[in-house]
Design an enzyme around this catalytic site. Structure first.
Site, PDB file in Angstrom:
ATOM      1  N   GLN A  68      12.951 -14.141   5.359  1.00 42.94           N
ATOM      2  CA  GLN A  68      11.728 -14.769   4.865  1.00 42.94           C
ATOM      3  C   GLN A  68      11.719 -14.548   3.347  1.00 42.94           C
ATOM      4  O   GLN A  68      11.437 -13.449   2.876  1.00 42.94           O
ATOM      5  CB  GLN A  68      10.499 -14.106   5.506  1.00 42.94           C
ATOM      6  CG  GLN A  68       9.187 -14.770   5.096  1.00 42.94           C
ATOM      7  CD  GLN A  68       7.963 -13.923   5.457  1.00 42.94           C
ATOM      8  OE1 GLN A  68       8.053 -12.697   5.560  1.00 42.94           O
ATOM      9  NE2 GLN A  68       6.823 -14.580   5.619  1.00 42.94           N
ATOM     10  N   GLU A  81      -9.248 -10.880  11.062  1.00 40.85           N
ATOM     11  CA  GLU A  81      -8.775  -9.784  10.211  1.00 40.85           C
ATOM     12  C   GLU A  81      -9.958  -9.098   9.540  1.00 40.85           C
ATOM     13  O   GLU A  81     -11.002  -9.711   9.301  1.00 40.85           O
ATOM     14  CB  GLU A  81      -7.816 -10.325   9.137  1.00 40.85           C
ATOM     15  CG  GLU A  81      -6.503 -10.835   9.706  1.00 40.85           C
ATOM     16  CD  GLU A  81      -5.754  -9.786  10.501  1.00 40.85           C
ATOM     17  OE1 GLU A  81      -5.361  -8.765   9.926  1.00 40.85           O
ATOM     18  OE2 GLU A  81      -5.584  -9.974  11.720  1.00 40.85           O
ATOM     19  N   ASN A 122       0.714   1.666   7.026  1.00 43.78           N
ATOM     20  CA  ASN A 122       0.540   0.837   5.837  1.00 43.78           C
ATOM     21  C   ASN A 122       0.485   1.652   4.561  1.00 43.78           C
ATOM     22  O   ASN A 122       0.602   1.111   3.480  1.00 43.78           O
ATOM     23  CB  ASN A 122      -0.743   0.005   5.970  1.00 43.78           C
ATOM     24  CG  ASN A 122      -0.683  -0.911   7.186  1.00 43.78           C
ATOM     25  OD1 ASN A 122       0.215  -1.733   7.303  1.00 43.78           O
ATOM     26  ND2 ASN A 122      -1.603  -0.739   8.105  1.00 43.78           N
ATOM     27  N   GLY A 150      -6.909  -6.063  12.762  1.00 45.82           N
ATOM     28  CA  GLY A 150      -7.553  -7.275  13.244  1.00 45.82           C
ATOM     29  C   GLY A 150      -8.405  -6.917  14.458  1.00 45.82           C
ATOM     30  O   GLY A 150      -8.038  -6.049  15.244  1.00 45.82           O
ATOM     31  N   ARG A 198       0.812  -1.218   0.000  1.00 50.95           N
ATOM     32  CA  ARG A 198       0.000   0.000   0.000  1.00 50.95           C
ATOM     33  C   ARG A 198       0.846   1.270   0.000  1.00 50.95           C
ATOM     34  O   ARG A 198       0.351   2.354  -0.233  1.00 50.95           O
ATOM     35  CB  ARG A 198      -0.952  -0.022   1.215  1.00 50.95           C
ATOM     36  CG  ARG A 198      -2.060  -1.046   1.081  1.00 50.95           C
ATOM     37  CD  ARG A 198      -2.720  -1.389   2.415  1.00 50.95           C
ATOM     38  NE  ARG A 198      -1.980  -2.393   3.184  1.00 50.95           N
ATOM     39  CZ  ARG A 198      -2.362  -2.877   4.360  1.00 50.95           C
ATOM     40  NH1 ARG A 198      -3.457  -2.422   4.932  1.00 50.95           N
ATOM     41  NH2 ARG A 198      -1.644  -3.789   4.974  1.00 50.95           N
ATOM     42  N   GLY A 241       2.986 -14.429   4.960  1.00 46.35           N
ATOM     43  CA  GLY A 241       2.156 -14.050   6.104  1.00 46.35           C
ATOM     44  C   GLY A 241       2.970 -13.878   7.372  1.00 46.35           C
ATOM     45  O   GLY A 241       4.132 -14.288   7.458  1.00 46.35           O
TER      46      GLY A 241
HETATM   47  C1  UD1 Z   1      -1.357  -7.094  11.186  1.00 49.74           C
HETATM   48  C2  UD1 Z   1      -2.234  -8.094  11.980  1.00 49.74           C
HETATM   49  C3  UD1 Z   1      -3.489  -7.361  12.443  1.00 49.74           C
HETATM   50  C4  UD1 Z   1      -3.103  -6.159  13.278  1.00 49.74           C
HETATM   51  C5  UD1 Z   1      -2.118  -5.251  12.540  1.00 49.74           C
HETATM   52  C6  UD1 Z   1      -1.584  -4.233  13.506  1.00 49.74           C
HETATM   53  C7  UD1 Z   1      -1.893 -10.313  10.996  1.00 49.74           C
HETATM   54  C8  UD1 Z   1      -2.454 -11.351  10.105  1.00 49.74           C
HETATM   55  N1  UD1 Z   1      -2.596  -9.194  11.126  1.00 49.74           N
HETATM   56  O1  UD1 Z   1      -2.091  -6.699  10.055  1.00 49.74           O
HETATM   57  O2  UD1 Z   1      -4.313  -8.247  13.212  1.00 49.74           O
HETATM   58  O3  UD1 Z   1      -4.255  -5.438  13.630  1.00 49.74           O
HETATM   59  O4  UD1 Z   1      -1.000  -6.007  12.036  1.00 49.74           O
HETATM   60  O5  UD1 Z   1      -0.729  -3.294  12.866  1.00 49.74           O
HETATM   61  O6  UD1 Z   1      -0.850 -10.526  11.579  1.00 49.74           O
HETATM   62  N2  UD1 Z   1       5.270  -9.160   7.455  1.00 49.74           N
HETATM   63  C9  UD1 Z   1       6.293 -10.016   7.181  1.00 49.74           C
HETATM   64  N3  UD1 Z   1       6.073 -11.069   6.344  1.00 49.74           N
HETATM   65  C10 UD1 Z   1       4.872 -11.305   5.774  1.00 49.74           C
HETATM   66  C11 UD1 Z   1       3.810 -10.409   6.054  1.00 49.74           C
HETATM   67  C12 UD1 Z   1       4.040  -9.351   6.901  1.00 49.74           C
HETATM   68  O7  UD1 Z   1       7.399  -9.851   7.706  1.00 49.74           O
HETATM   69  O8  UD1 Z   1       4.773 -12.295   5.043  1.00 49.74           O
HETATM   70  C13 UD1 Z   1       5.518  -8.024   8.354  1.00 49.74           C
HETATM   71  C14 UD1 Z   1       5.310  -6.679   7.720  1.00 49.74           C
HETATM   72  O9  UD1 Z   1       6.517  -6.209   7.150  1.00 49.74           O
HETATM   73  C15 UD1 Z   1       4.863  -5.823   8.881  1.00 49.74           C
HETATM   74  C16 UD1 Z   1       4.181  -6.802   9.811  1.00 49.74           C
HETATM   75  O10 UD1 Z   1       4.617  -8.094   9.417  1.00 49.74           O
HETATM   76  O11 UD1 Z   1       5.972  -5.238   9.538  1.00 49.74           O
HETATM   77  C17 UD1 Z   1       2.662  -6.705   9.713  1.00 49.74           C
HETATM   78  O12 UD1 Z   1       2.263  -7.004   8.371  1.00 49.74           O
HETATM   79  P1  UD1 Z   1       1.099  -6.207   7.648  1.00 49.74           P
HETATM   80  O13 UD1 Z   1       0.925  -6.794   6.303  1.00 49.74           O
HETATM   81  O14 UD1 Z   1       1.346  -4.770   7.769  1.00 49.74           O
HETATM   82  O15 UD1 Z   1      -0.143  -6.654   8.546  1.00 49.74           O
HETATM   83  P2  UD1 Z   1      -1.473  -5.852   8.826  1.00 49.74           P
HETATM   84  O16 UD1 Z   1      -2.386  -6.029   7.673  1.00 49.74           O
HETATM   85  O17 UD1 Z   1      -1.169  -4.487   9.246  1.00 49.74           O
HETATM   86 CA    CA Z   2       0.654  -3.217   9.297  1.00 48.29          CA
END
Ligand code: UD1
Ligand code: CA
Length: 461
Positions: free
Chosen positions: A74, A155, A228, A141, A16, A79
């Site tokens: 990763q 979520e 985001n 979430g 985003r 996820g």
């Molecule tokens: C996530 C939470 C959500 C919470 C929110 C708070 C999950 C499924 N959801 O959503 O419940 O309210 O954070 O800010 O966990 N990342 C990785 N590898 C991946 C995916 C993400 O390292 O494969 C990292 C991202 O870089 C980021 C963090 O994990 O730093 C959160 O990922 P993001 O995609 O921003 O999750 P949200 O949709 O914000």
């Molecule tokens: Ca986030």
């Protein structure tokens, strides 16, 4: 804390953001957002810090070169649960608490993290999360409770209408008991709208296994603000600046208009200093007490003593300005320039790698580069150090109390002795001895009656 380990999720692309730069490296008030997360983590004194990188991982590793950080990679972003699983080899065999942070949630304080760990350990929980009650829960979430206890997290995209109405959100920050974490992670399946392995599913898994799950509601929901999008980046940046401004005002600094004053986190400002609208203070800038910084000046990585005045529209970058000196308006102090106590630098004066001694004056329109200028020297308007011969830079040295007349070119390398005078309009190519007067222009000639003869040339009637 010897049994505390920290992991930071930072592998996501941040779709985003629509950016070629990994999301966690985007700057919030002058520093990469993940830097805030690491600072808060370090204050807890953990036994280890692991950052999970992926998208743009090499850039993130490079930006974070810190001896206390280990990296897990990763390779594919499947996820948040999958991301954390990449840290397992680094943490295998460790016991105690894993504090899981998100690289995109930079406003969390170590105080709140301390509360999370305290609640987690005192309850002997398997997992404890930070939550907040917010007006606009969209995108986060939601915490689904049954009979008051957290049952699961859903979520936004997977939530029913009723679930979307829940105002308690998941902060994405957890304390996990390392004893039961890896087993629970292994049980997560990508059964959701995004087809990803969601870390949030750990909660329901622990509950089903009848392991204790706790939640800590933060006092200030803004601490859980995630970034985001560019719009959220701007929102969070504004909050960081507001905190900084509040802190400075509480310490005795006057900000005429905090809303238009941009002061980065590492900047220090002494009491009774007044900062006007539109001022930007960046990097490790230190400003003394009782200074006045007028509107639209930008000061970066510079040190100002007490009672310094910076008038409007100046740019200072890597400069030192000593007590009671006065700079501007429209002055440019570049790298390694130093202005002595009580000295004056006026409008359209540029300094580069130049020191101006105490009480010296360069009031108007000058370029002073690679120069050492003594105390109480007067640099006239239009003075230029010709420091560059097309190949190398050369030094100009001006002794104490010298007077440089207006419109002088000092062709470096050159020295002007103490107390010497340079007549206006001179081009100085040779050293001037102390106490001498140097003039270089030819003698002036006045041609009497010239104007009249021009109007009425002889022979024309
Ligand atoms: C996530 C939470 C959500 C919470 C929110 C708070 C999950 C499924 N959801 O959503 O419940 O309210 O954070 O800010 O966990 N990342 C990785 N590898 C991946 C995916 C993400 O390292 O494969 C990292 C991202 O870089 C980021 C963090 O994990 O730093 C959160 O990922 P993001 O995609 O921003 O999750 P949200 O949709 O914000
Ligand atoms: Ca986030």
């Amino acid at each position: 804390m010897p049994d505390l380990h920290v992991a930071v999720l930072a592998a996501g692309q941040g779709k985003r953001m629509k950016s070629a730069t990994p999301k966690v490296l985007h700057h919030v008030a002058g520093r990469p957002m993940i830097d805030y997360v690491l600072r808060a983590a370090r204050q807890l004194g953990p036994a280890s810090i692991t950052v999970i990188v992926g998208h743009g991982g090499a850039h993130v590793q490079e930006a974070l070169t810190a001896p206390d950080v280990a990296f897990a990679v990763q390779a594919r972003q499947l996820g948040t649960a999958h991301a954390l699983a990449q840290a397992e080899p680094l943490l295998a065999g460790r016991s105690g608490t894993l504090l899981l942070l998100s690289g995109d949630v930079p406003l969390l304080t170590s105080h709140t993290l301390g509360r999370l760990i305290e609640a987690h350990t005192s309850a002997g929980a398997a997992s404890t999360m930070l939550t907040a009650l917010v007006e606009r829960p969209y995108g986060y979430g939601r915490i689904i409770r049954s009979r008051g206890r957290v049952a699961r997290i859903v979520e936004e995209r997977d939530a029913s209408r009723a679930e979307r109405a829940v105002r308690e959100i998941n902060g994405g920050v957890y304390a996990f008991d390392l004893g039961s974490l890896w087993d629970a992670l292994g049980r997560i399946a990508p059964q959701n709208a995004q087809g990803e392995f969601y870390l949030t599913d750990v909660i329901a898994i622990h509950r089903r296994a009848r392991l204790p799950v706790e939640a800590v509601i933060v006092d200030d929901p803004s601490e859980l603000r995630g970034i985001n999008s560019r719009s959220e980046l701007a929102d969070v940046s504004r909050i960081v600046r507001q905190h900084k401004n509040e802190e400075l005002m509480a310490a005795g600094v006057t900000l005429i208009d905090p809303a238009t004053t941009y002061i980065e986190d590492d900047v220090e400002v002494g009491p009774d200093t007044v900062i006007h609208p539109g001022v930007i203070l960046e990097g490790r800038t230190r400003i003394g007490s009782a200074c006045e910084i007028h509107a639209w000046s930008r000061i970066r990585g510079s040190v100002l003593g007490d009672r310094v005045t910076v008038l409007n529209c100046c740019v200072l970058d890597g400069a030192r300005v000593d007590a009671a000196a006065r700079v501007g308006p429209f002055a440019h102090l570049r790298e390694e320039s130093a202005v002595g106590a009580d000295a004056r630098v006026g409008n359209f004066v540029e300094l580069k790698k130049t020191s101006l001694g105490p009480g010296a004056k360069a009031g108007h329109l000058a370029y002073l580069g690679d120069a050492t200028i003594g105390a109480k020297v007067n640099v006239g308007a239009g003075t230029i150090t010709c420091n560059y011969d097309g190949e190398a830079k050369h030094q100009t040295i001006i002794g104490n109390g010298a007077f440089i007349g207006s419109d002088t070119q000092l062709v470096a390398p050159v020295r002007i002795g103490e107390g010497a005078y340079v007549g206006s309009g001179a081009t100085i190519r040779e050293d001037v001895p102390p106490g001498a007067l140097a003039v270089s222009a030819g003698r002036q000639r006045n041609i009497e009656g010239w104007a009249e003869r021009r109007r009425n040339p002889p022979g024309k009637d």
